[in-house]
Design an enzyme around this catalytic site. Sequence first.
Site, PDB file in Angstrom:
ATOM      1  NE  ARG B 122      42.241  25.778  23.762  1.00  0.00           N
ATOM      2  CZ  ARG B 122      42.512  24.703  23.040  1.00  0.00           C
ATOM      3  NH1 ARG B 122      43.270  24.805  21.962  1.00  0.00           N
ATOM      4  NH2 ARG B 122      42.053  23.531  23.399  1.00  0.00           N
ATOM      5  CE  LYS B 144      36.770  46.734  32.047  1.00  0.00           C
ATOM      6  NZ  LYS B 144      35.947  47.366  33.094  1.00  0.00           N
ATOM      7  CD  GLU B 186      31.110  55.717  29.110  1.00  0.00           C
ATOM      8  OE1 GLU B 186      32.204  55.891  29.697  1.00  0.00           O
ATOM      9  OE2 GLU B 186      30.254  54.898  29.504  1.00  0.00           O
ATOM     10  CE  LYS B 230      38.161  52.004  27.949  1.00  0.00           C
ATOM     11  NZ  LYS B 230      36.849  51.425  27.692  1.00  0.00           N
ATOM     12  CD  GLU B 240      38.043  47.407  36.039  1.00  0.00           C
ATOM     13  OE1 GLU B 240      37.834  47.502  34.816  1.00  0.00           O
ATOM     14  OE2 GLU B 240      37.163  47.451  36.887  1.00  0.00           O
ATOM     15  NE  ARG B 244      40.079  48.621  31.504  1.00  0.00           N
ATOM     16  CZ  ARG B 244      40.161  48.008  30.326  1.00  0.00           C
ATOM     17  NH1 ARG B 244      41.257  47.370  29.998  1.00  0.00           N
ATOM     18  NH2 ARG B 244      39.156  48.029  29.480  1.00  0.00           N
ATOM     19  CG  ASN B 248      34.573  50.508  36.280  1.00  0.00           C
ATOM     20  OD1 ASN B 248      34.254  50.292  35.120  1.00  0.00           O
ATOM     21  ND2 ASN B 248      35.391  49.723  36.962  1.00  0.00           N
ATOM     22  CG  HIS B 251      30.454  52.932  34.213  1.00  0.00           C
ATOM     23  ND1 HIS B 251      30.856  54.232  34.008  1.00  0.00           N
ATOM     24  CD2 HIS B 251      30.402  52.363  32.981  1.00  0.00           C
ATOM     25  CE1 HIS B 251      31.062  54.430  32.707  1.00  0.00           C
ATOM     26  NE2 HIS B 251      30.788  53.315  32.070  1.00  0.00           N
ATOM     27  CG  HIS B 255      26.451  48.877  35.416  1.00  0.00           C
ATOM     28  ND1 HIS B 255      27.730  48.373  35.528  1.00  0.00           N
ATOM     29  CD2 HIS B 255      26.256  49.097  34.098  1.00  0.00           C
ATOM     30  CE1 HIS B 255      28.280  48.307  34.328  1.00  0.00           C
ATOM     31  NE2 HIS B 255      27.414  48.747  33.447  1.00  0.00           N
ATOM     32  CG  HIS B 268      26.158  52.069  29.299  1.00  0.00           C
ATOM     33  ND1 HIS B 268      26.236  51.511  30.558  1.00  0.00           N
ATOM     34  CD2 HIS B 268      27.406  52.526  29.013  1.00  0.00           C
ATOM     35  CE1 HIS B 268      27.482  51.619  31.009  1.00  0.00           C
ATOM     36  NE2 HIS B 268      28.209  52.228  30.089  1.00  0.00           N
TER      37      HIS B 268
END
Lengths: 365, 365
Positions: B122, B144, B186, B230, B240, B244, B248, B251, B255, B268
Amino acid sequence: MDATIRVELGENSYDIAIAKGKLAQIGQHLSRLKLGQKILIISNPEIFGHYGDTVIGSLHTAGFEVCTHLIPAGEQYKNLASIQKIYDTALDHRIERSSTMLALGGGVIGDMTGFAAASWLRGINFVQVPTSLLAMVDASVGGKTGVNHPQGKNLIGAFYQPKFVMIDPTVLATLPVREFRAGMAEVIKYGVIWDHNLFEQLEAADHLDSYDTMNGDLLDLILERSCQAKADVVSQDERESGIRAILNYGHTLGHAVESLTNYKQFVHGEGVAIGMVLAGAIAESMSLWTSAEGDRQAELIQKVGLPTECPPELQTRDILRTLQSDKKVRAGKVRFILPTKIGEVMITDQVSAELITDVLAAAAA
Amino acid sequence: MDATIRVELGENSYDIAIAKGKLAQIGQHLSRLKLGQKILIISNPEIFGHYGDTVIGSLHTAGFEVCTHLIPAGEQYKNLASIQKIYDTALDHRIERSSTMLALGGGVIGDMTGFAAASWLRGINFVQVPTSLLAMVDASVGGKTGVNHPQGKNLIGAFYQPKFVMIDPTVLATLPVREFRAGMAEVIKYGVIWDHNLFEQLEAADHLDSYDTMNGDLLDLILERSCQAKADVVSQDERESGIRAILNYGHTLGHAVESLTNYKQFVHGEGVAIGMVLAGAIAESMSLWTSAEGDRQAELIQKVGLPTECPPELQTRDILRTLQSDKKVRAGKVRFILPTKIGEVMITDQVSAELITDVLAAAAA
């Protein structure tokens, strides 16, 4: 009487509603929260057969869009493969970040649903509707979620808090009596570690060993006081860096007993019951508490119909080895939670293998 | 010059150290944190071949006990099966709650190590040593973590913050040039969404398309300003729920392009580059920004050697369908991040399928 218990965890705070006979109002409760349109109910076939229609009807009335994912009942399905199937269903039904996963079931369903909700799209809403006593008083409070690794229970998981927990005690009418008693092990635990008053009320009461015979007001009190005890502890220490460890009272040795009998001979609460008696014996041999207190604990455990003895065929060396692989091990040392009086425990890693060996030998004699 | 950037996230706050040529001091850095004795390094064979000895030597000198788990390089290994193998290693080496998983690698290694650390027992300690430009400026900041589902990227994961990030720019010497350029996508993104000054410095500079040719001071500046951008955004919105999402930028369409070419044609950062150009075109057609700004963006993207055009063989209807299954969909509406000027973007779900169709048609013409 209905009660609401607030679990205070900053921005992760949430309410537990104890509401007798009000399962059909789950939709109204959830419509007050900021949840998205879609709810994925996760349950097992038997429980869903009993309560699925009621829950779905209520959610539909409240305007939610509902889909369902069923997992066969049993600890053997509490694994990553079952979580992957939940992900597949979530994808098929386009479960979004604002959507909700709702656990309708016992601890296994709750733990798995919580972990799936924690890890789908990096975390979506999670709601618990526990249907076993164990899940009501333990698994539904505090955010421990997860699955088993082939080599050990609950090794994989996350701390992830639900948005809401709804407890309707009347669903316990369909719970097998053995499971009811297993849940009572955790109730007794709260008495020993936190709430001596709860312990004394249980000592004074009769008919503790089944839902059918238990006084309804006493059951309400048990649910409320147990959830409150756990909420008190968890609020102080969400991620178990300190005091939360006391909730593991009876669990360290209990897990070892469950594990060494391959999770076939005992259900979890029975393991905890045996673990509490052994922890009590360790405390007694360290002069932390008296034999009279140990006897009171054992008598209460027996009164709810739970086992108090470690199976004689278990080898002490196997128990010691299993303890070493427990999650709670720190720097190789096993931490024990030991009672100092009814309502109070301490945390220690100063229990030697020799002392454990002696206590197990005495218990077997 | 060395720099430290603090990512402010309450009790989850942590430092990013940018320290040129100081990878061999990682042990000293970690010995200042409250970490347990054991560190499990997770890496891939090639990167571990380059830097494994340096890291292990430093950790040993600092008194840590070290074990290693290698995963073959490549996005195709970014799945739950790889995570399960990490769990197995963690069990074999008795990784405890106080232990640490250290990611030595690019974004794939970082994302997987973070998710394994988030979900083992955990949640245990997590440290990042990014070795790609993309991982340095993006994946190592903000928590993330996750893996891919067969049907979509990063659908499974958690928000989980590292305890520390160590960036040594000199390790970029072994990064393939194509990967360096992908990371620059980026960097340009931060210029467009947040830091017009960074954008202008990139416009004014030459030799942006490889580590070997880039000015060392400029690289330091890029790393610091990107991580700072960032960190600024993530500090305001860890999970997010709001701002935030601007990270993206590029993206959503990126994507889709990556996914429809089966993650084989583009890495990417290349998808993001194409996505930024398309988002710019959408913004232009909605009169949010000017064609001059769109041209400046496209020119900078070309200057670092990245693609700007969507492959003509992709069908618009496939792109629209893929957008619908994106994580960022809310109540069925695709949210777009659109630039309003260099250094500023807005979030909107008011982009119609017709407009996207027109923009794609114009881009293909």
